[in-house]
Write an enzyme that holds these catalytic residues in place. Structure first.
Site, PDB file in Angstrom:
ATOM      1  N   GLU A 127       0.877  -1.175   0.000  1.00 26.33           N
ATOM      2  CA  GLU A 127       0.000   0.000   0.000  1.00 26.33           C
ATOM      3  C   GLU A 127       0.912   1.223   0.000  1.00 26.33           C
ATOM      4  OE1 GLU A 127      -3.793  -0.033   2.381  1.00 26.33           O
ATOM      5  OE2 GLU A 127      -2.888  -1.850   3.171  1.00 26.33           O
ATOM      6  N   HIS A 241      -8.130  10.095   3.559  1.00 31.23           N
ATOM      7  CA  HIS A 241      -7.828   8.992   2.641  1.00 31.23           C
ATOM      8  C   HIS A 241      -8.013   9.494   1.216  1.00 31.23           C
ATOM      9  CE1 HIS A 241      -7.647   5.140   0.686  1.00 31.23           C
ATOM     10  NE2 HIS A 241      -7.385   4.541   1.841  1.00 31.23           N
ATOM     11  N   ARG A 288       0.073   8.586   2.108  1.00 30.02           N
ATOM     12  CA  ARG A 288      -1.302   9.045   1.936  1.00 30.02           C
ATOM     13  C   ARG A 288      -1.471  10.566   1.922  1.00 30.02           C
ATOM     14  NH1 ARG A 288      -4.815   5.183   5.628  1.00 30.02           N
ATOM     15  NH2 ARG A 288      -4.383   3.585   4.091  1.00 30.02           N
ATOM     16  N   HIS A 349     -10.454  10.197   7.268  1.00 32.09           N
ATOM     17  CA  HIS A 349     -10.322   8.741   7.416  1.00 32.09           C
ATOM     18  C   HIS A 349      -9.836   8.314   8.796  1.00 32.09           C
ATOM     19  CE1 HIS A 349      -9.704   4.651   6.058  1.00 32.09           C
ATOM     20  NE2 HIS A 349      -8.431   4.690   6.377  1.00 32.09           N
ATOM     21  N   ARG A 384      -0.212   8.526   9.331  1.00 31.67           N
ATOM     22  CA  ARG A 384      -0.078   7.077   9.555  1.00 31.67           C
ATOM     23  C   ARG A 384       0.251   6.320   8.264  1.00 31.67           C
ATOM     24  NH1 ARG A 384      -3.796   2.919   8.989  1.00 31.67           N
ATOM     25  NH2 ARG A 384      -5.544   4.363   8.743  1.00 31.67           N
TER      26      ARG A 384
HETATM   27  P1  FAD Z   1     -13.353   1.042  16.342  1.00 34.80           P
HETATM   28  O1  FAD Z   1     -13.145  -0.208  15.605  1.00 34.80           O
HETATM   29  O2  FAD Z   1     -13.946   2.148  15.600  1.00 34.80           O
HETATM   30  O3  FAD Z   1     -14.283   0.693  17.594  1.00 34.80           O
HETATM   31  C1  FAD Z   1     -14.789   1.698  18.428  1.00 34.80           C
HETATM   32  C2  FAD Z   1     -15.734   1.090  19.436  1.00 34.80           C
HETATM   33  O4  FAD Z   1     -16.012   2.036  20.454  1.00 34.80           O
HETATM   34  C3  FAD Z   1     -17.086   0.646  18.894  1.00 34.80           C
HETATM   35  O5  FAD Z   1     -17.417  -0.608  19.418  1.00 34.80           O
HETATM   36  C4  FAD Z   1     -18.064   1.688  19.445  1.00 34.80           C
HETATM   37  O6  FAD Z   1     -19.371   1.221  19.665  1.00 34.80           O
HETATM   38  C5  FAD Z   1     -17.392   2.026  20.757  1.00 34.80           C
HETATM   39  N1  FAD Z   1     -17.757   3.337  21.282  1.00 34.80           N
HETATM   40  C6  FAD Z   1     -17.417   4.567  20.825  1.00 34.80           C
HETATM   41  N2  FAD Z   1     -17.947   5.520  21.593  1.00 34.80           N
HETATM   42  C7  FAD Z   1     -18.646   4.892  22.556  1.00 34.80           C
HETATM   43  C8  FAD Z   1     -19.446   5.335  23.654  1.00 34.80           C
HETATM   44  N3  FAD Z   1     -19.643   6.634  23.924  1.00 34.80           N
HETATM   45  N4  FAD Z   1     -20.035   4.396  24.440  1.00 34.80           N
HETATM   46  C9  FAD Z   1     -19.882   3.082  24.184  1.00 34.80           C
HETATM   47  N5  FAD Z   1     -19.139   2.606  23.164  1.00 34.80           N
HETATM   48  C10 FAD Z   1     -18.538   3.504  22.367  1.00 34.80           C
HETATM   49  N6  FAD Z   1      -6.600   0.358   9.254  1.00 34.80           N
HETATM   50  C11 FAD Z   1      -5.710  -0.589   8.899  1.00 34.80           C
HETATM   51  O7  FAD Z   1      -4.717  -0.801   9.613  1.00 34.80           O
HETATM   52  N7  FAD Z   1      -5.912  -1.345   7.788  1.00 34.80           N
HETATM   53  C12 FAD Z   1      -6.980  -1.171   6.968  1.00 34.80           C
HETATM   54  O8  FAD Z   1      -7.133  -1.875   5.982  1.00 34.80           O
HETATM   55  C13 FAD Z   1      -7.922  -0.154   7.296  1.00 34.80           C
HETATM   56  N8  FAD Z   1      -9.002   0.079   6.514  1.00 34.80           N
HETATM   57  C14 FAD Z   1      -9.949   0.992   6.920  1.00 34.80           C
HETATM   58  C15 FAD Z   1     -11.103   1.161   6.158  1.00 34.80           C
HETATM   59  C16 FAD Z   1     -12.102   2.018   6.585  1.00 34.80           C
HETATM   60  C17 FAD Z   1     -13.332   2.206   5.746  1.00 34.80           C
HETATM   61  C18 FAD Z   1     -11.942   2.731   7.807  1.00 34.80           C
HETATM   62  C19 FAD Z   1     -13.000   3.660   8.291  1.00 34.80           C
HETATM   63  C20 FAD Z   1     -10.788   2.581   8.552  1.00 34.80           C
HETATM   64  C21 FAD Z   1      -9.781   1.708   8.123  1.00 34.80           C
HETATM   65  N9  FAD Z   1      -8.609   1.538   8.861  1.00 34.80           N
HETATM   66  C22 FAD Z   1      -7.702   0.578   8.490  1.00 34.80           C
HETATM   67  C23 FAD Z   1      -8.447   2.184  10.165  1.00 34.80           C
HETATM   68  C24 FAD Z   1      -8.827   1.188  11.252  1.00 34.80           C
HETATM   69  O9  FAD Z   1      -9.886   0.382  10.794  1.00 34.80           O
HETATM   70  C25 FAD Z   1      -9.246   1.873  12.535  1.00 34.80           C
HETATM   71  O10 FAD Z   1      -8.339   2.873  12.881  1.00 34.80           O
HETATM   72  C26 FAD Z   1      -9.285   0.847  13.669  1.00 34.80           C
HETATM   73  O11 FAD Z   1     -10.083  -0.238  13.271  1.00 34.80           O
HETATM   74  C27 FAD Z   1      -9.833   1.478  14.933  1.00 34.80           C
HETATM   75  O12 FAD Z   1     -10.079   0.457  15.853  1.00 34.80           O
HETATM   76  P2  FAD Z   1     -10.605   0.818  17.297  1.00 34.80           P
HETATM   77  O13 FAD Z   1     -10.802  -0.483  17.985  1.00 34.80           O
HETATM   78  O14 FAD Z   1      -9.726   1.819  17.910  1.00 34.80           O
HETATM   79  O15 FAD Z   1     -12.019   1.555  17.038  1.00 34.80           O
HETATM   80  C1  SIN Z   2      -7.246   1.028   2.831  1.00 38.58           C
HETATM   81  O1  SIN Z   2      -7.566  -0.136   2.649  1.00 38.58           O
HETATM   82  O2  SIN Z   2      -6.942   1.811   1.923  1.00 38.58           O
HETATM   83  C2  SIN Z   2      -7.219   1.557   4.230  1.00 38.58           C
HETATM   84  C3  SIN Z   2      -5.977   1.154   4.868  1.00 38.58           C
HETATM   85  C4  SIN Z   2      -5.711   1.940   6.126  1.00 38.58           C
HETATM   86  O3  SIN Z   2      -6.485   2.801   6.528  1.00 38.58           O
HETATM   87  O4  SIN Z   2      -4.658   1.688   6.709  1.00 38.58           O
END
Ligand code: FAD
Ligand code: SIN
Length: 512
Positions: A127, A241, A288, A349, A384
Site C-alpha cells: 500500500e 484517505h 497518503r 479517514h 499514519r
Molecule cells: P473502532 O473499531 O472504531 O471501535 C470503536 C468502538 O467504540 C465501537 O465498538 C463503538 O461502539 C465504541 N464506542 C465509541 N464511543 C462509545 C461510547 N460513547 N459508548 C460506548 N461505546 C462507544 N486500518 C488498517 O490498519 N488497515 C486497513 O485496511 C484499514 N481500513 C480501513 C477502512 C475504513 C473504511 C476505515 C473507516 C478505517 C480503516 N482503517 C484501516 C483504520 C482502522 O480500521 C481503525 O483505525 C481501527 O479499526 C480502529 O479500531 P478501534 O478499535 O480503535 O475503534
Molecule cells: C485502505 O484499505 O486503503 C485503508 C488502509 C488503512 O487505513 O490503513
C-alpha cells in the site's frame, strides 16, 4: 470550557454495577485487549451500537506486519517514520514493528483467516508508503474477518460480558483517579464501578462532513477523557484517505482501498493523465498525505469534484476475486471496475492524535487506559502508514492487557461520592441536529486538507460559540452527548492546528 459531566447524577443514588475491567469499545483494540486479560478478572465491554458497528469492521486493505523476513523489520520501521514525517515516537514504532509477528500469530491462532497462496504461505500486498509487500489481508474485508474471529473468541470467555447499545456518557474521576463510567442503556442511566477503565472508542470521522468512518466515530472517548483532565495531543494530524468513492448524494463515503493501487491501479485526472508522477517518486504509492494533496490539487485545477482510479488493465477474474466487496459495491452504483474508471476523492479517514498514553496504554489519570485509534502513543507521527492501525490495535491492546493484569492484582475498588449538578435548559433535538450539521460544515471548510491561519481562526470562534451554546443545554439522549463530543473534538483539532504554525505531515498550511 465545558461542564465536567454531560448528565446530572448522584453516585450515591444511581444503580451501580461492578467489574474489574471496563472496556469501552468493541473494535479491534477493545476486543483484543479483552481476550488478553486474565480469565480470573470480570470484564465488561460496551458498544454504543451493535458489536459490529465500528471502523475495525470496515477495514479493507489489511494489517501490516513483517512475519518471516526478519530483515524487513528495519524497512517497516523506516517506512513508518517516513510516512509520519519523522515526527513519530521512535520507541513506539520499534514496539509496533518488533511485536507485530507474535500478535499476528495470536490472531491466526484465534481463527483469523488471512489469504494464502497455493503453498499455504500468507499472501502480502503493498500500500502507499510501503517499500515492500508486507500487508496481510483477507480479500478486501480484512477487518470483518478479524472482528469475526475475535468476537467468537470473546463470546467463549465466561469472564467477559458484552453490553451492546450501551452508551458511555462520561468516565467517573475523583482525586486524580478513574473509578468507572456513567452509562445509558435504553432509558436508564447507571454507573459501572471498575478498578480500571480502557477507552477503545475509535476515531472521529463524524466531525467532518465527508468520511469513510462508521456512524459511531464521534470522538466520544477523546472528548470524555478531555473533560476528565486527560492529556490530549497531536489533534491537528487528521488523515484524509485519497480514494473514497465519489458519490454526489452520499456523505458517508465507501472506501476504495489503497490495496487497489497496491495491485497496480493508477490515478488519472479528467483528461486521463496519470498525474502522480508529477508529485512523488513513488507515484501512486506515495504516502497518503502526499497522494491526498496531489488529488486535491488536480481537482482544484480542473474544478472537478473527483479524479479517477483505473484498474481496467488488470485481469477481470483477478479483480473480482481479489476485491469482491469493492467490485460489488461499485457495481451496485453502476460502475463496473473491470471496465470503468472509479470516481474518487479524498475524505476524512483517521486521526493520528488522541489521548496521550505511555507504551502500556496508561494515561495521566490513574486507572485510565486508552488504546486503538482513540489513543496516541505517537506511533504514527504526523501521518499514519497504511495498515498500521489494525496492527497498533493488537500490539498496544496486548500491552494494555498485560499491564492491567499486573496492576489490578493487588488493587482495590474506589468509590467516592461524585455528584454532578447544574441547571441547564432542555433543548429540542432539531437544534442539536442543526448545530451538529454546522460543525461538520465548518470543519470541512476550514480544517480539511489545506488549512489557513485565517480559516482556522474563524473556525475556532464559531466552534467556541457553539460549545458555549451547548453548555447551557441538557438532553439525556445520545444525539446530545455526541454533538458535544463532536464539538469538543473539533475544538481540539482546530486549536492544535493553530498552534502548529508550519506544515508537517497531514497538517498542511497555505496562505489564506
Ligand atoms: P473502532 O473499531 O472504531 O471501535 C470503536 C468502538 O467504540 C465501537 O465498538 C463503538 O461502539 C465504541 N464506542 C465509541 N464511543 C462509545 C461510547 N460513547 N459508548 C460506548 N461505546 C462507544 N486500518 C488498517 O490498519 N488497515 C486497513 O485496511 C484499514 N481500513 C480501513 C477502512 C475504513 C473504511 C476505515 C473507516 C478505517 C480503516 N482503517 C484501516 C483504520 C482502522 O480500521 C481503525 O483505525 C481501527 O479499526 C480502529 O479500531 P478501534 O478499535 O480503535 O475503534
Ligand atoms: C485502505 O484499505 O486503503 C485503508 C488502509 C488503512 O487505513 O490503513
Amino acid at each position: 470550557m465545558y461542564r465536567r459531566y454531560l448528565t446530572k447524577f448522584d453516585l450515591d443514588k444511581v444503580r451501580k454495577e461492578y467489574c474489574n475491567v471496563l472496556i469501552i469499545g468493541t473494535g479491534i483494540a477493545g476486543l483484543y485487549t479483552a481476550v488478553n486479560i486474565d480469565e480470573k478478572y470480570k470484564v465488561l465491554m460496551l458498544a454504543k451500537n451493535s458489536i459490529k458497528e465500528n471502523n475495525s469492521n470496515l477495514a479493507q486493505g489489511g494489517i501490516a506486519a513483517c512475519i518471516s523476513k526478519d530483515n524487513d523489520k528495519k524497512f517497516h520501521y523506516m517506512d513508518t517514520l517516513k510516512a509520519g514525517s519523522f515526527y513519530n515516537n521512535e520507541g513506539a514504532v520499534k514496539i509496533l514493528v518488533e511485536e507485530a509477528a507474535e500478535n499476528i500469530e495470536k490472531l491466526i491462532e484465534f481463527g483469523t483467516n488471512f489469504d494464502r497462496d497455493e503453498k499455504n504461505f500468507l499472501r502480502a500486498t503493498k500500500e502507499g508508503g510501503h517499500s515492500r509487500r508486507r500487508v496481510l489481508h483477507s480479500k478486501d474485508e480484512t477487518g470483518k474477518e478479524i472482528i469475526r474471529a475475535l468476537t467468537v473468541k470473546v463470546k467463549k470467555r465466561k469472564n467477559i460480558i458484552i453490553l451492546e447499545d450501551t452508551f458511555a456518557i462520561d468516565i467517573l474521576t475523583s482525586k486524580g483517579r478513574c473509578i468507572g463510567a456513567i452509562v445509558k442503556s435504553g432509558k436508564e442511566i447507571y454507573c459501572i464501578i471498575s478498578q480500571v477503565v480502557v477507552l477503545a472508542t475509535g476515531g472521529i470521522g463524524q466531525v467532518y462532513q465527508n468520511t469513510t468512518n462508521s456512524k459511531i466515530a464521534t470522538g466520544d472517548g477523546i472528548a470524555m477523557a478531555f473533560r476528565a483532565g486527560a492529556e490530549i495531543v497531536d489533534m491537528e494530524f487528521v488523515q484524509f484517505h485519497p480514494t473514497a468513492l465519489y458519490d454526489e448524494n452520499n456523505k458517508k463515503r465507501f472506501l476504495i482501498s489503497e490495496a487497489v493501487r497496491g495491485e497496480g491501479a493508477i490515478l488519472r485526472n479528467s483528461m486521463g493523465e496519470a498525474f502522480m508522477k508529477k508529485y512523488h517518486k513513488l507515484k501512486d504509492l506515495a504516502p497518503r498525505d502526499i497522494v491526498s494533496r496531489a488529488i486535491f490539487n488536480e481537482m482544484n485545477k480542473e474544478n472537478k469534484p473527483c479524479v479517477f482510479l483505473d484498474i481496467t488493465h488488470k485481469d477481470k477474474d483477478f479483480i473480482k476475486n481479489r476485491f469482491p466487496n469493492i467490485y460489488n459495491q461499485c457495481l451496485l452504483r453502476g460502475i463496473d471496475i473491470t471496465k470503468d474508471y472509479i470516481p474518487v476523492c479524498p475524505v476524512e479517514h483517521y486521526i493520528m492524535g488522541g489521548i496521550k498514553t505511555n507504551y502500556n496504554g496508561r494515561t495521566n489519570i490513574v486507572g485510565l487506559y486508552a488504546c486503538g485509534e482513540a489513543a496516541c502513543t505517537g506511533v504514527h507521527g504526523a501521518n499514519r502508514l497504511a495498515s498500521n492501525s489494525l496492527l497498533e490495535g493488537v500490539v498496544f491492546g496486548n500491552r494494555v492487557a498485560k499491564d492491567i493484569n499486573s496492576y489490578i492484582r493487588n488493587g482495590n475498588y474506589y468509590i467516592y461520592n461524585i455528584k454532578s449538578d447544574g441547571d441547564q435548559e432542555l433543548v429540542e433535538k432539531d437544534r442539536i441536529e442543526e448545530l451538529r450539521k454546522n460543525a461538520r460544515k465548518i470543519m470541512e471548510k476550514h480544517a480539511f486538507i489545506l488549512r489557513s491561519k485565517k480559516g482556522l481562526e474563524e473556525a475556532l470562534i464559531r466552534i467556541k460559540e457553539i460549545l458555549e451554546e451547548l453548555n447551557i443545554y441538557k438532553r439525556d439522549d445520545e444525539s446530545f452527548y455526541e454533538c458535544v463530543n463532536i464539538m469538543t473534538v473539533a475544538y481540539l483539532i482546530v486549536s492544535d492546528a493553530l498552534k502548529r504554525e508550519t506544515s508537517l505531515g497531514s497538517h498542511a498550511l497555505v496562505e489564506n
